[in-house]
Motif scaffolding. Structure first.
Motif, PDB file in Angstrom:
ATOM      1  N   ILE A 156      34.952  45.111  67.679  1.00  0.00           N
ATOM      2  CA  ILE A 156      35.426  45.436  69.027  1.00  0.00           C
ATOM      3  C   ILE A 156      35.309  44.206  69.928  1.00  0.00           C
ATOM      4  CG2 ILE A 156      35.028  46.914  71.057  1.00  0.00           C
ATOM      5  CD1 ILE A 156      33.738  48.915  68.955  1.00  0.00           C
ATOM      6  N   GLY A 157      34.320  43.373  69.607  1.00  0.00           N
ATOM      7  CA  GLY A 157      34.102  42.182  70.428  1.00  0.00           C
ATOM      8  C   GLY A 157      35.034  41.033  70.111  1.00  0.00           C
ATOM      9  N   CYS A 158      35.920  41.179  69.117  1.00  0.00           N
ATOM     10  CA  CYS A 158      36.775  40.054  68.725  1.00  0.00           C
ATOM     11  C   CYS A 158      38.162  40.152  69.352  1.00  0.00           C
ATOM     12  CB  CYS A 158      36.908  39.994  67.207  1.00  0.00           C
ATOM     13  SG  CYS A 158      37.969  38.644  66.674  1.00  0.00           S
ATOM     14  N   PRO A 159      38.505  39.186  70.216  1.00  0.00           N
ATOM     15  CA  PRO A 159      39.799  39.242  70.894  1.00  0.00           C
ATOM     16  C   PRO A 159      41.016  39.168  69.974  1.00  0.00           C
ATOM     17  CG  PRO A 159      38.330  37.703  72.012  1.00  0.00           C
ATOM     18  CD  PRO A 159      37.693  38.072  70.711  1.00  0.00           C
ATOM     19  N   VAL A 160      40.848  38.647  68.742  1.00  0.00           N
ATOM     20  CA  VAL A 160      42.008  38.597  67.854  1.00  0.00           C
ATOM     21  C   VAL A 160      41.923  39.629  66.723  1.00  0.00           C
ATOM     22  CG1 VAL A 160      42.593  36.189  68.338  1.00  0.00           C
ATOM     23  CG2 VAL A 160      41.032  36.697  66.454  1.00  0.00           C
ATOM     24  N   GLY A 161      40.884  40.463  66.758  1.00  0.00           N
ATOM     25  CA  GLY A 161      40.797  41.571  65.806  1.00  0.00           C
ATOM     26  C   GLY A 161      40.563  41.187  64.356  1.00  0.00           C
ATOM     27  N   ILE A 162      39.664  40.239  64.116  1.00  0.00           N
ATOM     28  CA  ILE A 162      39.342  39.857  62.737  1.00  0.00           C
ATOM     29  C   ILE A 162      38.602  41.003  62.048  1.00  0.00           C
ATOM     30  CG2 ILE A 162      37.950  38.284  61.298  1.00  0.00           C
ATOM     31  CD1 ILE A 162      38.413  36.121  63.417  1.00  0.00           C
ATOM     32  N   ASP A 163      38.921  41.255  60.770  1.00  0.00           N
ATOM     33  CA  ASP A 163      38.181  42.241  59.982  1.00  0.00           C
ATOM     34  C   ASP A 163      36.873  41.579  59.542  1.00  0.00           C
ATOM     35  OD1 ASP A 163      37.146  44.092  58.287  1.00  0.00           O
ATOM     36  OD2 ASP A 163      39.051  44.527  57.278  1.00  0.00           O
ATOM     37  N   ILE A 164      35.908  41.612  60.447  1.00  0.00           N
ATOM     38  CA  ILE A 164      34.662  40.867  60.250  1.00  0.00           C
ATOM     39  C   ILE A 164      33.875  41.337  59.020  1.00  0.00           C
ATOM     40  CG2 ILE A 164      32.439  40.241  61.308  1.00  0.00           C
ATOM     41  CD1 ILE A 164      33.995  40.287  64.054  1.00  0.00           C
ATOM     42  N   PRO A 165      33.612  42.669  58.891  1.00  0.00           N
ATOM     43  CA  PRO A 165      32.833  43.075  57.709  1.00  0.00           C
ATOM     44  C   PRO A 165      33.511  42.693  56.397  1.00  0.00           C
ATOM     45  CG  PRO A 165      33.267  44.955  59.171  1.00  0.00           C
ATOM     46  CD  PRO A 165      33.919  43.775  59.796  1.00  0.00           C
ATOM     47  N   LYS A 166      34.824  42.812  56.357  1.00  0.00           N
ATOM     48  CA  LYS A 166      35.515  42.502  55.104  1.00  0.00           C
ATOM     49  C   LYS A 166      35.315  41.032  54.710  1.00  0.00           C
ATOM     50  CE  LYS A 166      40.109  42.480  52.979  1.00  0.00           C
ATOM     51  NZ  LYS A 166      41.525  42.696  53.279  1.00  0.00           N
ATOM     52  N   PHE A 167      35.491  40.125  55.689  1.00  0.00           N
ATOM     53  CA  PHE A 167      35.378  38.712  55.297  1.00  0.00           C
ATOM     54  C   PHE A 167      33.934  38.354  54.949  1.00  0.00           C
ATOM     55  CE2 PHE A 167      34.265  36.943  59.615  1.00  0.00           C
ATOM     56  CZ  PHE A 167      33.466  35.864  59.238  1.00  0.00           C
ATOM     57  N   ILE A 168      32.999  39.026  55.622  1.00  0.00           N
ATOM     58  CA  ILE A 168      31.588  38.726  55.311  1.00  0.00           C
ATOM     59  C   ILE A 168      31.237  39.253  53.923  1.00  0.00           C
ATOM     60  CG2 ILE A 168      29.193  39.228  55.955  1.00  0.00           C
ATOM     61  CD1 ILE A 168      30.013  38.987  58.865  1.00  0.00           C
ATOM     62  N   LYS A 169      31.752  40.422  53.593  1.00  0.00           N
ATOM     63  CA  LYS A 169      31.462  40.969  52.259  1.00  0.00           C
ATOM     64  C   LYS A 169      32.136  40.122  51.166  1.00  0.00           C
ATOM     65  CE  LYS A 169      28.644  42.807  53.673  1.00  0.00           C
ATOM     66  NZ  LYS A 169      27.218  42.800  53.324  1.00  0.00           N
ATOM     67  N   LYS A 170      33.279  39.547  51.494  1.00  0.00           N
ATOM     68  CA  LYS A 170      33.918  38.630  50.528  1.00  0.00           C
ATOM     69  C   LYS A 170      32.996  37.429  50.284  1.00  0.00           C
ATOM     70  CE  LYS A 170      38.363  40.218  50.164  1.00  0.00           C
ATOM     71  NZ  LYS A 170      39.267  40.275  49.026  1.00  0.00           N
ATOM     72  N   ILE A 171      32.344  36.983  51.343  1.00  0.00           N
ATOM     73  CA  ILE A 171      31.405  35.859  51.178  1.00  0.00           C
ATOM     74  C   ILE A 171      30.222  36.303  50.312  1.00  0.00           C
ATOM     75  CG2 ILE A 171      29.749  34.336  52.358  1.00  0.00           C
ATOM     76  CD1 ILE A 171      31.756  34.085  54.653  1.00  0.00           C
ATOM     77  N   GLU A 172      29.733  37.518  50.592  1.00  0.00           N
ATOM     78  CA  GLU A 172      28.601  38.017  49.797  1.00  0.00           C
ATOM     79  C   GLU A 172      28.971  38.043  48.313  1.00  0.00           C
ATOM     80  OE1 GLU A 172      26.722  41.670  51.184  1.00  0.00           O
ATOM     81  OE2 GLU A 172      25.895  42.035  49.185  1.00  0.00           O
ATOM     82  N   SER A 173      30.215  38.434  48.025  1.00  0.00           N
ATOM     83  CA  SER A 173      30.632  38.485  46.621  1.00  0.00           C
ATOM     84  C   SER A 173      31.151  37.137  46.124  1.00  0.00           C
ATOM     85  CB  SER A 173      31.685  39.576  46.428  1.00  0.00           C
ATOM     86  OG  SER A 173      32.824  39.252  47.188  1.00  0.00           O
ATOM     87  N   LYS A 174      30.905  36.097  46.906  1.00  0.00           N
ATOM     88  CA  LYS A 174      31.261  34.711  46.576  1.00  0.00           C
ATOM     89  C   LYS A 174      32.767  34.474  46.427  1.00  0.00           C
ATOM     90  CE  LYS A 174      26.785  33.615  44.713  1.00  0.00           C
ATOM     91  NZ  LYS A 174      25.994  33.208  43.562  1.00  0.00           N
ATOM     92  N   ASP A 175      33.542  35.378  46.999  1.00  0.00           N
ATOM     93  CA  ASP A 175      34.989  35.149  47.017  1.00  0.00           C
ATOM     94  C   ASP A 175      35.305  34.445  48.344  1.00  0.00           C
ATOM     95  OD1 ASP A 175      37.723  35.172  46.998  1.00  0.00           O
ATOM     96  OD2 ASP A 175      37.909  37.369  47.156  1.00  0.00           O
TER      97      ASP A 175
END
Lengths: 495, 278
Positions: A78-97
């Motif tokens: 909600i805090g992102c003015p451009v609407g990034i899917d924050i959890p998705k990209f962070i979870k991709k990092i967690e899975s090393k993708d």
């Protein structure tokens, strides 16, 4: 844009994410420490122009990504003015993708490496993070992770170019190549438009190039993001001032169906106090433009610059911090911020203030210049300041500074940078007689579509806001791109 | 990239440069200027447009060698290119039928004056032009000025051409025998200061075109700021033309000297490099 919430919800149930969530207990995740951004040593970096923040390692990024709980209601987004899917990209990092993480960010953000560096995350995504709000713990380092993903992708040599729709051959002009213009151009290209970005200066990037210094945002990084937009089909035209080189009408004749105006707040404010036009007194725009865009400190370049032993920078925003830290790097013995309110009211990012302090910047808070004096050649040599105290909050919600009569004293200065804000640049508006403007010289637009009083002209960024952040400008650019898309589709339907 | 199509030297240090800039050639008017940058490492400098040909897509600049950038520019040859040319910038000259207009141009200031003279003549004015320079070779564009003026007075400091004396003497001579309704004075700052002191004596409304230091030329930096009637104005977006009687000339001249030391050092260094190359 209205579907951000849905867009973000969509991916959460996917198997890989469900599995990832199960792989570690929430309690374990929340017990992890927030990653610390490695930085150049303050006493080394205040003599060079290399980036202060060095970026987190793969290991650090993956560890930080583990902290994220992948919340069912991700308030961070909600805090992102451009609407990034924050959890998705962070979870991709967690899975090393890591490449997948970068691609996720780029679905909605045209300039991830830029935003990962200069966004005020502490006031946006990280402020609304579950950790900040509910756990009262340091938030997920979303900004650091965004930067990591973008840098990883860039360094991998496998830059992903976002998918663009089949070209529809419809020409759209973007006026100004700063953050709002680039964001608008990126989305318009994705929709399939034939986009040309017109830039007044000789370089693309607007404030990212002339304003923000190398030690905070290297130009190379901006250039890579611009190169990507070129690959998406966006055309760029430098040395072209819409409203001067050609009028809007000329461009309409050339087939442009709509315009996005992101011409920025390029008109520096001065305080109008005696002596302000002495030599050695610059607007922050001039000082930073000479240093960043024109590379004046480099002997091989022709643009001259003055240097100062005692440099005062007036103001408390990010631009003031950029200026004062630049002056320090140029060899100033004393580089000081003179700000009329106190630390609490400073609009600069906390990180920047903190970095400035580490680098040996002096802060003269609750002081305001009232007059400048000069030597026989007209070069400033003294500044008279007045002490201030704080009164009741004003319209901005910050406590109003009140001068203390009789408290004036003089300080030796040989250079002053005035960073007290900017006004909207008048060139574009003054070329359009029927454009509805506010009393402050900003363009009036519909808040949802960013459409101005002239139907084919949309606007966003500082020319609408009067002076804000890179990311808010980008949010405007995206909204306007959607607005333009809707406008053109309706026009096409109506035949 | 803008190709130089023509280069003509008026004297050793002053040349007329015609270059390709089709969009600017179409949209320019009297009074407009451009910002140029020669190459990747170049500085941005403002130059007033002296002429333009929308058919050929070219504009004309007149440049005097005063420092590194102008020296490098004058060393270029027809066929070579200038990396960046942007414009037209500033407000166009306010032109109307004033009646009789005195146009005083000093040195290369005659170049930006030329389009104003043309426009004034087209608007039905009687135009009396005073061209001034230190010596005969520094009187430029005489034929073009004559073509569009009702009368031309030439003044040289050393008397090598026209009448001997300063521009102000030529102006006074005209003012004393003719009813002048409006004056334009363009040239070096000191010439504009004294030229406008002359017209002020006779209460003749006077416009000047200021040529301050600039970086972007679009209002962004404020390097070009001057005091007009006690208020700070930006030459690039508020000017370049102003009511001469409101200009704080001493402050303007002081500001024009801001980089004197750096400019001097850079020029010395440049001379050394070309010597080595030669």
């Amino acid at each position: 844009m209205e579907n951000i919430a849905e867009y973000i919800k969509e991916g959460r149930p996917e198997a890989w994410r469900a599995e990832l969530r199960k792989s570690m207990k929430a309690k374990e995740r929340t017990s992890l420490e927030r990653v610390k951004m490695p930085e150049q040593d303050p006493n080394v970096r205040n003599k060079n122009i290399i980036e202060v923040n060095l970026g987190v390692s793969e290991q650090m990024a993956v560890a930080e990504a583990h902290r994220c709980l992948d919340c069912p209601e991700p308030t961070c987004t909600i805090g992102c003015p451009v609407g990034i899917d924050i959890p998705k990209f962070i979870k991709k990092i967690e899975s090393k993708d890591f490449l997948g993480a970068a691609a996720t960010i780029k679905e909605t953000n045209a300039l991830p490496a830029v935003c990962g560096r200069v966004c005020p995350q502490e006031k946006q995504c990280e402020l609304s993070c579950f950790y900040t709000q509910k756990l009262k713990k340091p938030p997920i380092a979303i900004g650091h992770l965004e930067r990591f993903a973008a840098d990883y992708e860039r360094n991998s040599g496998k830059m992903n170019i976002p998918d663009v729709a089949e070209p529809n051959g419809i020409k759209v002009a973007v006026v100004g190549s700063g953050p709002s213009g680039l964001a608008a151009a990126g989305d318009l290209a994705k929709f399939g438009y034939d986009v040309t970005v017109f830039e007044a200066l000789h370089e693309i990037g607007g404030v990212l190039k002339y304003g923000i210094p190398e030690f905070r945002l290297p130009n190379d990084i901006v250039d890579v993001e611009i190169e990507n937009m070129r690959k998406m089909g966006v055309k760029f035209r430098t040395d072209f001032i819409v409203g001067k080189t050609a009028s809007f009408e000329d461009l309409r004749t050339q087939g442009y169906q709509a315009f996005f105006v992101g011409s920025g707040a390029g008109l520096p404010r001065f305080m109008n106090i005696p002596g302000e036009n002495y030599n050695g007194i610059f607007s922050s725009n001039e000082y930073l433009t000479r240093m960043n865009l024109m590379k004046a400190a480099n002997d091989d370049y022709d643009t001259p610059i003055l240097s100062g032993k005692n440099v005062a920078v007036i103001g408390g925003g990010n631009t003031a911090m950029d200026s004062v830290r630049t002056a320090k790097r140029m060899g100033a013995e004393r580089a000081m911020i003179v700000y009329r309110r106190s630390r609490e009211e400073m609009p600069a990012r906390l990180e920047e203030v903190h970095h400035a302090l580490e680098e040996g910047i002096e802060f003269m808070n609750l002081h305001n210049p009232v007059e400048y004096f000069a030597d026989e050649n007209g070069r400033v040599n003294k500044m008279r300041v007045q002490k201030m105290r704080l009164g009741e909050p004003d319209a901005s919600g910050r406590r109003r500074p009140i001068p203390i009569e009789g408290s004036e004293f003089d300080i030796d200065v040989d250079m002053v940078v005035v960073a007290v804000g900017v006004s909207p640049n008048p060139i574009v508006p003054s070329s359009l007689k029927n454009l509805k403007m506010t009393d402050w010289g900003t363009i009036v637009v519909d808040k949802e579509t960013m459409q101005s009083s002239i139907p084919d002209i949309f606007a966003g960024g500082d020319i609408v806001r009067g002076g804000a952040t890179v990311i808010l400008a980008m949010g405007d650019g995206r909204k306007a791109a959607a607005g333009i898309h809707k406008y053109i589709q309706e026009k096409v339907k109506a035949g | 990239m803008n190709k130089i199509t023509e280069m003509e030297f008026f004297s050793e240090n002053v040349a007329k440069i015609v270059l390709e800039a089709p969009d600017i050639a179409r949209s320019r008017k009297a009074g407009h200027f451009v910002i140029i940058r020669l190459d990747e490492k170049g500085e941005r400098i403002p130059l007033t447009i002296a002429d333009g040909d929308p058919e050929k897509g070219t504009i004309t600049l007149v440049v005097q060698k005063v420092g590194v950038t102008s020296a490098k520019l004058l060393a270029k040859k027809a066929g070579e290119e200038i990396l960046d040319v942007v414009g037209p910038l500033g407000h166009a000259t306010h032109i109307e039928n004033f009646g009789t207009v005195l146009c005083a141009g000093g040195g290369v200031g005659v170049a930006p004056m030329l389009p104003i003279i043309k426009a004034l003549k087209e608007a039905g004015n009687k135009v009396i032009s005073v061209l001034a320079g230190r010596s005969k070779e520094l009187i430029i564009l005489e034929d073009e000025v004559r073509k569009h003026s009702d009368e031309v007075v030439i003044m040289t400091d050393d008397g090598s051409y026209g009448k001997k004396g300063l521009v102000t003497a030529g102006m006074e001579e005209v003012i004393q025998r003719e009813k002048i309704n409006k004056a334009f004075v363009i040239g070096p700052a000191i010439m504009m200061k004294f030229g406008s002191l002359t017209t002020k004596k006779y209460n003749i409304p006077t416009d000047v075109s200021l040529n301050t230091i600039m970086v972007d030329g679009t209002g962004m930096c404020g390097a070009c700021r001057v005091s007009i009637g006690g208020k700070t104005k930006f030459v690039c977006v508020d000017g370049p033309e102003f009511d001469a009687f409101q200009v704080n000339w001493d402050e303007m001249m002081m500001r024009m000297g801001a980089y004197k030391t750096q400019e001097h050092e850079a020029y010395e260094k440049y001379l050394k490099t070309i010597e080595t190359v030669a």
